[in-house]
Design a protein around this motif. Structure first.
Motif, PDB file in Angstrom:
ATOM      1  N   MET A 310       0.835  -1.206   0.000  1.00 28.60           N
ATOM      2  CA  MET A 310       0.000   0.000   0.000  1.00 28.60           C
ATOM      3  C   MET A 310       0.863   1.245   0.000  1.00 28.60           C
ATOM      4  N   GLU A 311       0.466   2.166  -0.879  1.00 27.25           N
ATOM      5  CA  GLU A 311       1.278   3.351  -1.155  1.00 27.25           C
ATOM      6  C   GLU A 311       1.096   4.462  -0.135  1.00 27.25           C
ATOM      7  N   ASN A 312       0.913   4.147   1.149  1.00 24.30           N
ATOM      8  CA  ASN A 312       0.789   5.185   2.160  1.00 24.30           C
ATOM      9  C   ASN A 312       1.945   6.172   1.980  1.00 24.30           C
ATOM     10  N   ALA A 339       8.545  -0.613  -7.293  1.00 20.28           N
ATOM     11  CA  ALA A 339       8.399   0.476  -8.266  1.00 20.28           C
ATOM     12  C   ALA A 339       6.958   0.981  -8.312  1.00 20.28           C
ATOM     13  N   HIS A 340       6.021   0.056  -8.273  1.00 21.33           N
ATOM     14  CA  HIS A 340       4.597   0.407  -8.329  1.00 21.33           C
ATOM     15  C   HIS A 340       4.219   1.357  -7.184  1.00 21.33           C
ATOM     16  N   GLU A 341       4.563   0.963  -5.970  1.00 21.79           N
ATOM     17  CA  GLU A 341       4.182   1.780  -4.801  1.00 21.79           C
ATOM     18  C   GLU A 341       4.882   3.132  -4.834  1.00 21.79           C
ATOM     19  N   LEU A 342       6.122   3.120  -5.308  1.00 20.92           N
ATOM     20  CA  LEU A 342       6.864   4.377  -5.389  1.00 20.92           C
ATOM     21  C   LEU A 342       6.231   5.321  -6.406  1.00 20.92           C
ATOM     22  N   PHE A 343       5.858   4.785  -7.577  1.00 21.84           N
ATOM     23  CA  PHE A 343       5.270   5.637  -8.618  1.00 21.84           C
ATOM     24  C   PHE A 343       3.958   6.262  -8.152  1.00 21.84           C
ATOM     25  N   HIS A 344       3.255   5.556  -7.261  1.00 24.02           N
ATOM     26  CA  HIS A 344       2.044   6.121  -6.655  1.00 24.02           C
ATOM     27  C   HIS A 344       2.333   7.449  -5.944  1.00 24.02           C
ATOM     28  N   HIS A 345       3.584   7.658  -5.549  1.00 25.95           N
ATOM     29  CA  HIS A 345       3.868   8.894  -4.809  1.00 25.95           C
ATOM     30  C   HIS A 345       3.739  10.133  -5.673  1.00 25.95           C
ATOM     31  N   ASN A 362      -4.895   6.345 -10.402  1.00 27.06           N
ATOM     32  CA  ASN A 362      -3.891   5.881  -9.434  1.00 27.06           C
ATOM     33  C   ASN A 362      -3.226   4.604  -9.951  1.00 27.06           C
ATOM     34  N   GLU A 363      -4.043   3.575 -10.188  1.00 30.06           N
ATOM     35  CA  GLU A 363      -3.497   2.230 -10.409  1.00 30.06           C
ATOM     36  C   GLU A 363      -2.948   1.992 -11.813  1.00 30.06           C
ATOM     37  N   GLY A 364      -3.604   2.567 -12.820  1.00 33.02           N
ATOM     38  CA  GLY A 364      -3.079   2.421 -14.177  1.00 33.02           C
ATOM     39  C   GLY A 364      -1.687   3.038 -14.251  1.00 33.02           C
ATOM     40  N   PHE A 365      -1.556   4.222 -13.646  1.00 37.93           N
ATOM     41  CA  PHE A 365      -0.258   4.898 -13.643  1.00 37.93           C
ATOM     42  C   PHE A 365       0.779   4.114 -12.831  1.00 37.93           C
ATOM     43  N   ALA A 366       0.393   3.659 -11.636  1.00 37.01           N
ATOM     44  CA  ALA A 366       1.365   2.937 -10.795  1.00 37.01           C
ATOM     45  C   ALA A 366       1.839   1.676 -11.516  1.00 37.01           C
ATOM     46  N   SER A 367       0.907   1.000 -12.208  1.00 40.66           N
ATOM     47  CA  SER A 367       1.300  -0.196 -12.959  1.00 40.66           C
ATOM     48  C   SER A 367       2.223   0.198 -14.111  1.00 40.66           C
ATOM     49  N   SER A 421      -8.521  -1.634 -14.026  1.00 39.09           N
ATOM     50  CA  SER A 421      -7.889  -0.438 -13.451  1.00 39.09           C
ATOM     51  C   SER A 421      -6.369  -0.514 -13.493  1.00 39.09           C
ATOM     52  N   TYR A 422      -5.814  -1.690 -13.227  1.00 37.91           N
ATOM     53  CA  TYR A 422      -4.358  -1.833 -13.187  1.00 37.91           C
ATOM     54  C   TYR A 422      -3.795  -2.073 -14.592  1.00 37.91           C
ATOM     55  N   ASP A 423      -4.138  -3.226 -15.151  1.00 39.69           N
ATOM     56  CA  ASP A 423      -3.443  -3.699 -16.347  1.00 39.69           C
ATOM     57  C   ASP A 423      -3.900  -2.994 -17.615  1.00 39.69           C
TER      58      ASP A 423
HETATM   59 ZN    ZN Z   1      -1.333   0.408  -6.620  1.00 44.99          ZN
END
Ligand code: ZN
Length: 862
Positions: A310-312, A339-345, A362-367, A421-423
């Protein structure tokens, strides 16, 4: 041209063989034809107040698993005058509410706190509420909806320290709207606040929260108070707290504080697990031309975590699958998740989707961040191969259900966390990048981030920012790919004559939008060895394109870069596939080329060198897939045994080596070199070693037992698992201790496979004393296990053994009735044993049933 539609299915098969990343993805139920009830429009949450700042002062009660808290909440009133202020506060005991020094009236329910005001407040009014409360997370365990595994918000893990394998700890999980279980707030993604948090704890423990640890105050009785503050506003679901005996590894040479918090025995591995983080932070900052926007970056590993990670903001929580030593990391570390959680930042934390309908922001970008990291670190080919997994996971889900990426009519918000949402989000962004070009895409993203920093966003904000930056209209793209459902499926054909070439493209998708607007590249290869590249824009269901072109056309390949967020059905000849493989450079094109060559090789009478050549590619990603595409007929015609035997030892990646072992076993089994097969058992990769040992089991069981004996004390579950498999088939009483020892020394997540082999082992043959102890163990296990699928296994074991002896008893009773006189003593003994064991096992089943509280399991125990 001969048609090979088969390739599509094989490729889809390829996709389905790949495991997707751990995620909380869930499948939507299939709509019932004729009974479809459209779920209601999900509006973004109405804003009545704006929370500016929250101050928390909390203490954990480990015994009761509760949180005592004092929250001071500064807020302002939005446009509608208010006579009460409504906050999300789930399952809380509210002791008092004050405004300033004055106690005020309030009402509270299981989900909210309503503060009643004497006079109405209007736009611009601000106030500070002080709420004294006790949070009771155990009451918030919602199991009504299968999609919501758990939403307690605050998790006490091993609070009573009864589990000797892990330390006690506590951590929070806010997404989607669960932080309001442990502090009152406006628990919506379109809210944003700064906060500070003081926590009282035993001085032996470490705490972690989002912002900076401003100071620590030592207190009497071995206590300490930690003061955290988050000085930039974040959405409430991103607030986090973790407490436990964690140790911290701090990156020594980083200006930005970067820390990894793990349990003591993992501290020496922390750098190995997380060590690429500083490089990732630098890489993403450069790609986006927007430096990491927060004051620090910590990552912490939590036990029994309910999601993947989780990208807290600045305090990412990850599951304990991150605990991998160097050897385990050979088969894949968790860099993609990091990398995914970091990109969420940047995407999720800096700009936040205003509603779960917009989750792909959020998720498309983080992926896609995973792709970008791979591209920067390992090159475009590696990243493109990875993108195929995204597309494959989405297509598999789209087989069942399609919905627009921006989905205003979901059933439950947890369902938004799916492969759309992700892929699909990631492949759509990749396509958008191709459509815009890198400069426009990344420049536009920088503009979007700068414009909306520390704000919530919806899909139109992204479009408008990109339009402002590029000067282009992008409504068509967003309408086609973000707001419509489904994906394009294309067929194409071509002909050439008199210096021109005609290309016919048809959209044949059966689901979702019937006709998409699709810009794509076309590569035309002529016999003078020249490649011509054209860009077309498909706007109709069926469309012809004409190009002037000299030379003899050898093949036409649509979408050579492999960017379409959908499918292209190929229909090439053997020679064309071969030319595509040799001349088109995109990963997807080469995958299609390889698959085409392989699948039509025998039919086309291709020379052996063509097929062998496929297995000599230096592209390990491609090679791993080519091996998966082999079949018995091809292996028979082209005799690839030597090649596979070579690859199972010398293949560069553990995927190639594992796939080679499995293919070699499937098509050559007994013919394989025992010596070579045995070498794989000592491969540094645990995945390869596991495949090797399982293979030996099939060809030389006695040798497999010997090898299992050598591996039975391994510390790796990946090695213990095939040992358990071998012992379950062997069934020897001497192997009992292995099972009991492993089951006792492993945590739940690692037990399932071993438990299932133990049950097999108990059901394999007659070993009454072992089986009695087994029955006792399973009864005890049933009493302690929480997961019902583990319980189902234990029930299977008990009932299976009971049925086995029951049958034996019946058999000998029948034999007696029929008056068989041969071996009468033996018969008597069998009968006696059957009776004794049947009784023993019946009693075990009865005991288990009496203890059982889960009614579903109780029924099974009858
Ligand atoms: Zn995510």
């Amino acid at each position: 041209m001969s048609r090979h539609f088969l390739i599509l299915f094989i490729l889809l098969g390829l996709y389905s063989c790949k495991s997707s990343k751990p995620s909380s993805a869930t499948k939507l139920p299939k709509a019932l034809v004729g009974e479809v009830e459209m779920p209601s429009y999900k509006a973004s949450p109405t804003r009545t107040v704006d929370v500016y700042h929250t101050s928390l002062d909390i203490e954990l009660d480990w015994e009761k698993e509760e949180v005592k808290g004092l929250a001071k909440i500064k807020l302002g009133v939005h446009r509608t005058p208010l006579t009460s202020i409504d906050l999300d506060a789930k399952f809380m005991l509210i002791h008092s509410v004050k405004i300033g020094d004055l106690a005020v009236k309030f009402k509270s329910s299981d989900i909210s706190l309503s503060v009643l005001l004497d006079s109405s407040l209007v736009f611009g009014d601000t106030l500070e509420l002080e709420v004294n409360y006790t949070s009771r997370p155990s009451l918030a365990n919602n199991k009504k909806n299968a999609a919501i595994e758990n939403d307690k918000g605050f998790y006490f893990i091993n609070a009573d320290e009864s589990d000797k394998l892990i330390p006690k700890q506590a951590w929070t999980q806010g997404q989607t709207q669960s932080n309001s279980v442990w502090f009152p707030t406006v628990d919506r993604p379109n809210e944003r606040m700064t906060f500070d948090l003081a926590i009282l704890l035993d001085s032996s423990l470490t705490s972690l929260s989002n912002g900076d640890l401003d100071f620590q105050e030592s207190l009497p009785d071995g206590k300490r108070k930690d003061f955290w503050s988050m000085k930039k506003p974040i959405a409430p679901y991103l607030v986090m707290l973790a407490v436990g005996p964690f140790e911290r590894y701090q990156e020594p040479n980083s200006e930005l504080p970067i820390g990894y918090l793990v349990e003591k025995e993992w501290i020496s591995q922390a750098k190995g697990i997380f060590g690429k983080t500083p490089k990732m932070i630098e890489t993403f900052g450069k790609i986006l031309n927007y430096p990491y926007p927060w004051s620090k970056y910590d990552q912490i590993v939590g036990r029994d975590y309910v999601s993947g990670a989780m990208e807290n903001t600045g305090a990412v929580l990850l599951g304990d699958f991150l605990y991998q030593d160097q050897r385990q990391r050979l088969d894949g570390d968790n860099e993609d998740i990091i990398a995914h959680e970091l990109f969420h930042h940047w995407f999720g934390d800096l700009v936040t989707c205003e509603s779960w309908s917009n989750l792909t922001l959020n998720e498309g970008f983080a992926s896609y961040g995973e792709y970008l990291w791979r591209e920067a670190a390992y090159g475009k080919n590696d990243a493109d191969a990875y993108l195929e997994d995204f597309l494959g996971s989405y297509l598999q889900e789209a087989d069942e259900v399609v919905h627009p990426l921006i989905h205003y009519r979901y059933d439950s918000r947890d369902q938004m966390f799916d492969h759309h949402s992700y892929d699909k989000g990631a492949v759509t962004l990749h396509y958008l990048r191709w459509v815009l070009g890198d400069e426009n895409f990344f420049g536009g993203l920088n503009f979007y981030l700068s414009k909306h920093a520390y704000k919530s966003v919806e899909i139109h904000d992204l479009r408008i920012a990109l339009e402002e930056y590029t000067g282009l209209d992008l409504n068509w793209f967003f309408e086609n790919y973000f707001l419509s459902e489904g994906h394009p499926v294309l067929e194409y054909d071509w002909s050439s004559a008199d210096g021109h070439i005609e290309l016919e493209v048809e959209q044949v998708q059966e689901k979702g939008k019937s006709s998409f607007e699709i810009p794509l590249g076309v590569e035309i290869f002529t016999d003078d060895g020249k490649k011509t590249y054209k860009r077309i824009r498909i706007t109709k269901a069926k469309q012809n394109f004409k190009f002037d072109l000299a030379g003899n056309v050898q093949y036409v390949h649509l979408d050579p870069e492999g960017v379409i967020p959908g499918l292209i059905l190929e229909s090439k000849s053997y020679q064309e596939y071969r030319l595509v493989l040799k001349n088109t450079s995109g990963y997807r094109a080469r995958l299609i080329g390889s698959a085409g060559v392989l699948l039509s090789a025998t039919e086309s009478g291709a020379p052996i060198s063509d097929v062998v050549e496929l297995l000599e590619t230096k592209d390990e990603k491609l090679l791993a897939n080519i091996i998966l595409l082999l079949d018995s007929h091809t292996c028979h015609v082209y005799n690839l045994q030597d090649k596979l035997e070579h690859l199972m030892i010398d293949g560069a990646s553990s995927d190639v080596r594992t796939n080679s072992i499995e293919a070699a076993m499937a098509y050559y089994a007994q013919k394989l070199s025992a010596e070579k097969l045995e070498r794989t058992v000592y491969d540094p990769s645990l995945m390869v070693a596991e495949a090797g040992l399982t293979a030996i089991m099939e060809v030389d069981f006695d040798r497999a037992i010997e090898l299992a004996g050598k591996k039975m004390n391994s510390k790796y579950i990946q090695e213990l698992s095939p040992v358990a498999f071998i012992f379950s088939v062997d069934g020897d009483p001497s192997e009992e201790n292995f099972f009991l020892r492993v089951l006792e020394s492993r945590r739940t997540a690692e037990r399932y496979e071993i438990l299932s082999y133990y049950v097999e082992y108990l059901l394999n043959g007659e070993k009454p004393e072992v089986q009695k102890r087994g029955a006792d163990y399973l009864v005890k296990y049933l009493g302690e296990a929480e997961e019902w699928w583990y319980k189902v296994l234990a029930v299977e074991g008990l009932k299976g053994m009971h049925a086995m002896y029951r049958e034996q008893l019946d058999l000998y009773v029948d034999a007696e009735v029929e008056g068989h006189s041969d071996g009468i003593d033996d018969l008597q003994n069998k009968k006696k044993l059957g009776a004794e064991m049947t009784t023993y096992l019946r009693e075990a089943l009865d005991r288990a049933r009496e203890n059982e509280s889960d009614s579903r399991i109780k029924v099974l125990l009858r």
